[in-house]
Design an enzyme around this catalytic site. Structure first.
Site, PDB file in Angstrom:
ATOM      1  N   ASP A  25       0.852  -1.196   0.000  1.00  0.00           N
ATOM      2  CA  ASP A  25       0.000   0.000   0.000  1.00  0.00           C
ATOM      3  C   ASP A  25       0.886   1.244   0.000  1.00  0.00           C
ATOM      4  O   ASP A  25       1.411   1.637   1.037  1.00  0.00           O
ATOM      5  CB  ASP A  25      -0.890  -0.062   1.253  1.00  0.00           C
ATOM      6  N   ASN A  27       0.016   4.473  -0.832  1.00  0.00           N
ATOM      7  CA  ASN A  27      -0.566   5.756  -0.407  1.00  0.00           C
ATOM      8  C   ASN A  27      -1.292   5.654   0.928  1.00  0.00           C
ATOM      9  O   ASN A  27      -2.055   6.540   1.296  1.00  0.00           O
ATOM     10  CB  ASN A  27      -1.491   6.335  -1.492  1.00  0.00           C
ATOM     11  N   ASP A  29      -3.802   3.962   2.245  1.00  0.00           N
ATOM     12  CA  ASP A  29      -5.259   4.022   2.404  1.00  0.00           C
ATOM     13  C   ASP A  29      -5.851   2.647   2.716  1.00  0.00           C
ATOM     14  O   ASP A  29      -7.066   2.472   2.689  1.00  0.00           O
ATOM     15  CB  ASP A  29      -5.920   4.615   1.146  1.00  0.00           C
ATOM     16  N   ASP A  33      -1.479  -0.894  -4.103  1.00  0.00           N
ATOM     17  CA  ASP A  33      -1.517  -0.046  -5.300  1.00  0.00           C
ATOM     18  C   ASP A  33      -0.192  -0.134  -6.066  1.00  0.00           C
ATOM     19  O   ASP A  33       0.746  -0.815  -5.644  1.00  0.00           O
ATOM     20  CB  ASP A  33      -1.829   1.410  -4.922  1.00  0.00           C
ATOM     21  N   ASP A 102      -3.480  -9.828 -16.244  1.00  0.00           N
ATOM     22  CA  ASP A 102      -4.592 -10.773 -16.266  1.00  0.00           C
ATOM     23  C   ASP A 102      -5.559 -10.304 -17.338  1.00  0.00           C
ATOM     24  O   ASP A 102      -5.881  -9.121 -17.403  1.00  0.00           O
ATOM     25  CB  ASP A 102      -5.288 -10.745 -14.893  1.00  0.00           C
ATOM     26  N   ASP A 203      -7.791 -15.523 -18.017  1.00  0.00           N
ATOM     27  CA  ASP A 203      -8.716 -15.960 -16.994  1.00  0.00           C
ATOM     28  C   ASP A 203      -9.750 -16.928 -17.584  1.00  0.00           C
ATOM     29  O   ASP A 203     -10.296 -16.676 -18.668  1.00  0.00           O
ATOM     30  CB  ASP A 203      -9.439 -14.719 -16.450  1.00  0.00           C
ATOM     31  N   GLU A 281      -5.437 -19.989 -17.651  1.00  0.00           N
ATOM     32  CA  GLU A 281      -5.929 -20.540 -16.389  1.00  0.00           C
ATOM     33  C   GLU A 281      -6.708 -21.812 -16.718  1.00  0.00           C
ATOM     34  O   GLU A 281      -7.927 -21.853 -16.729  1.00  0.00           O
ATOM     35  CB  GLU A 281      -6.844 -19.547 -15.655  1.00  0.00           C
ATOM     36  N   HIS A 338      -4.543 -17.017  -5.981  1.00  0.00           N
ATOM     37  CA  HIS A 338      -5.527 -16.221  -5.242  1.00  0.00           C
ATOM     38  C   HIS A 338      -6.881 -16.918  -5.091  1.00  0.00           C
ATOM     39  O   HIS A 338      -7.799 -16.327  -4.516  1.00  0.00           O
ATOM     40  CB  HIS A 338      -5.716 -14.888  -5.967  1.00  0.00           C
ATOM     41  N   ASP A 339      -7.026 -18.095  -5.666  1.00  0.00           N
ATOM     42  CA  ASP A 339      -8.286 -18.835  -5.533  1.00  0.00           C
ATOM     43  C   ASP A 339      -8.143 -20.049  -4.632  1.00  0.00           C
ATOM     44  O   ASP A 339      -9.119 -20.777  -4.423  1.00  0.00           O
ATOM     45  CB  ASP A 339      -8.767 -19.339  -6.907  1.00  0.00           C
TER      46      ASP A 339
END
Ligand code: GLC
Length: 570
Positions: A25, A27, A29, A33, A102, A203, A281, A338-339
């Site tokens: 991160d 910035n 928040d 990013d 992706d 994907d 994928e 990530h799955d």
């Protein structure tokens, strides 16, 4: 880097998947990013990876965490601007790190301008960009399910028709039969290639086409029954039965043959540019095409479909996969994304998780093929069960939660089940140091997903960088060994010790180098006796002892030791 000339960069490279929302991160928040990613490029370079795959960075309402794209040629404002993307790409390239993006082909977000136009009227020029059908007696056009739950059709009152969505209803499927859709998407591909992007991870390629007869399944169950079936399946036979039911449910919606000509068309677009890569994928090897005319890589997902990885499992997987690949097709291996559950949680035994993570990494890096790592695995980030339903972000979990509540489960238990079956478990922010929020964002800022509190137990980058015995240092060591030895990057794989339950051993042979790899998968000393040991000219790695040569064709491996030697002669 020493490589044989025939080798492409994406064959020797180690890829590292960044989940942009959770990586770094910049910035402050609470959302990862581009500025954050850019500031960590040196970390990634020092880790020893060669290429990055970014999960979607495009503008998106984030219903499926970016896999619902609302503008394919932009950057999500919370991640930065297109200029920041270019700067990130340039700085990655300056460090010889390639970047692939992706590409979500099957569907867009329902907020994409294409869909907004398409839904606006029956005769809108983009009407046919998506899949619209009339209902049958006030019901959807057929009884198909969405893979994430519920029906695959959503009624749109504006035109009184239904649109088809294989994933969430916020992800309408594009109509790939329409040449305008193909041209629009190929122009997206060209746009990013012109900026210098090195390739794409495609994907959900298997879901692009449907059976055009649109017939009912007429099955006695729907997708929402599958959750209950899976929960009740305990034995491998029961689990196989559930898998068969699942396949039956979607047989008219996935893996239709029309996708191959489409991939060939895409490949021709990609070949307008130099040296780019397409990774699907999919585990389906038919995507390699015939004669190198479709995708460059398809994931060996079967390798990760097991509870514990054992030498026998790896040998069987390699035997099957390598034999099945078309000639010249290059393998591609991974143990997490990530799955999925995180690698250390999926393949640990609860007692030697750290050691198993290290031997599994060695296996992944040293078998034949391009390895893909997932951010955070290098410090042993574990699955994190977010048990507060209000903090869960994956809509799949929300759907499962609602199913559980409907079937009478109490809300706390339902939230836990939902968390376990959802994908937030592996998407929590990266743990950079032992500081509030794991150093991902400052104290007082709420990260988009809670940080796993085990950052305070040594599972963070800063502490592991300072600790020579950490998993992170093992990653750096093993990645370095792979990089310095052409045989480990490019060589042919040949199993040795084919009956051993404890030791995974194989050779890798490239022009000019042969390596013998032996990995002890047990907490005990193991003695390896193979004729290849008589030919050891140099010990490249002995992870537990720092370099014992073998004597008399015999090698004693310490618990969970990874050993690599160079062999002389043929
Ligand atoms: C792929 C992605 C997954 C996403 C789905 C729909 O499987 O990996 O995260 O939800 O496609 O785009």
């Amino acid at each position: 880097m020493k490589t044989t000339p025939a080798q492409k960069w994406w064959q020797t490279a180690v890829f590292y998947q960044i989940y942009p929302r959770s990586f770094a991160d910049g910035n402050r928040d609470g959302i990862g990013d581009l500025a954050g990613m850019r500031s960590r490029l040196d970390y990634l370079k020092d880790l020893g990876i060669d290429a990055l795959w970014l999960s979607p960075h495009y503008p998106s309402p984030m219903c499926d965490c970016g896999y619902d794209v609302s503008d394919y040629i932009g950057v999500a404002p919370e991640y930065g601007t297109l200029d920041e993307f270019k700067q990130f790409l340039d700085e990655a390239h300056q460090r010889s790190i390639r970047v692939i993006l992706d590409l979500v082909l099957n569907h867009t977000s329902d907020q994409h301008a294409w869909f907004q136009e398409s839904r606006s009227s029956l005769d809108n020029p983009k009407r046919d960009w998506y899949i619209w059908k009339k209902g049958k007696d006030g019901q959807p056009p057929n009884d198909w399910s969405s893979t994430f739950g519920g029906p695959a059709w959503e009624h749109d009152p504006l035109t009184d028709e239904y649109y088809y969505h294989f994933f969430f209803k916020s992800q309408p499927d594009l109509n790939w039969h329409n040449p305008q859709v193909r041209e629009a998407m190929w122009n997206v591909v060209r746009f990013w290639f012109r900026l210098g992007v090195d390739g794409f991870r495609l994907d959900a390629v298997g879901t692009i086409f449907e059976d055009e007869r649109w017939r009912d399944n007429k099955l006695p169950y729907t997708v929402d029954d599958m959750h209950a079936f899976s929960k009740a399946a305990h034995t491998p036979a029961e689990q196989r039965q559930v898998h068969r039911k699942w396949m039956k449910l979607f047989e008219k919606q996935v893996d239709l043959p029309g996708v191959h000509p489409l991939m060939q068309e895409l490949r021709r677009v990609v070949d307008e540019f130099n040296d780019r890569v397409l990774v699907g994928e999919t585990e389906d090897i038919s995507f390699y095409g015939s004669g190198d005319d479709e995708l460059h890589l398809s994931f060996n997902f079967p390798l990760m479909h097991t509870r514990l990885i054992t030498p026998a499992w790896v040998r069987a997987n390699q035997a099957a996969r390598l034999a099945a690949l078309p000639p010249d097709a290059w393998p591609c291996n991974t143990l997490g994304n990530h799955d999925s559950s995180r690698m250390i949680s999926s393949f640990g035994d609860g007692e030697h998780d750290r050691e198993l993570a290290e031997v599994n990494l060695a296996m992944l890096l040293f078998i034949k093929g391009t390895p893909f790592l997932y951010n955070g695995e290098e410090i042993g980030m574990t699955d994190y069960l977010i048990s507060d339903i209000n903090q869960i972000r994956d809509p799949l979990s929300n759907h499962i939660y609602n199913l559980e509540i409907k079937s009478g489960t109490d809300s706390q238990e339902a939230a836990l089940i939902a968390a376990r079956h959802g994908r937030d478990i592996c998407r929590t922010p990266l743990q950079w140091k032992n500081a509030p929020n794991g150093g991902f964002c400052p104290e007082g800022v709420t990260p988009w997903l809670p940080v796993n509190p085990n950052y305070a137990q040594g599972i963070n980058v800063e502490q592991q960088l300072a600790d020579p015995s950490s998993l992170l240092q093992a990653y750096r060591l093993l990645l370095g060994v792979r990089k310095q030895n052409p045989a480990l990057q490019a060589g042919e794989y040949q199993p040795v010790l084919t009956g051993s339950r404890s030791v995974l051993a194989f050779t890798r042979t490239a022009p000019g180098q042969t390596c013998l790899v032996a990995i002890n998968y047990t907490p005990k000393n193991r003695t390896v006796r193979v004729p290849e040991l008589n030919r050891v000219s140099r010990v490249i790695l002995a992870s537990k002892t720092g370099g014992h040569p073998s004597t008399g064709g015999k090698l004693v491996l310490q618990p969970y030791e990874v050993w690599v030697g160079e062999l002389s002669g043929a």
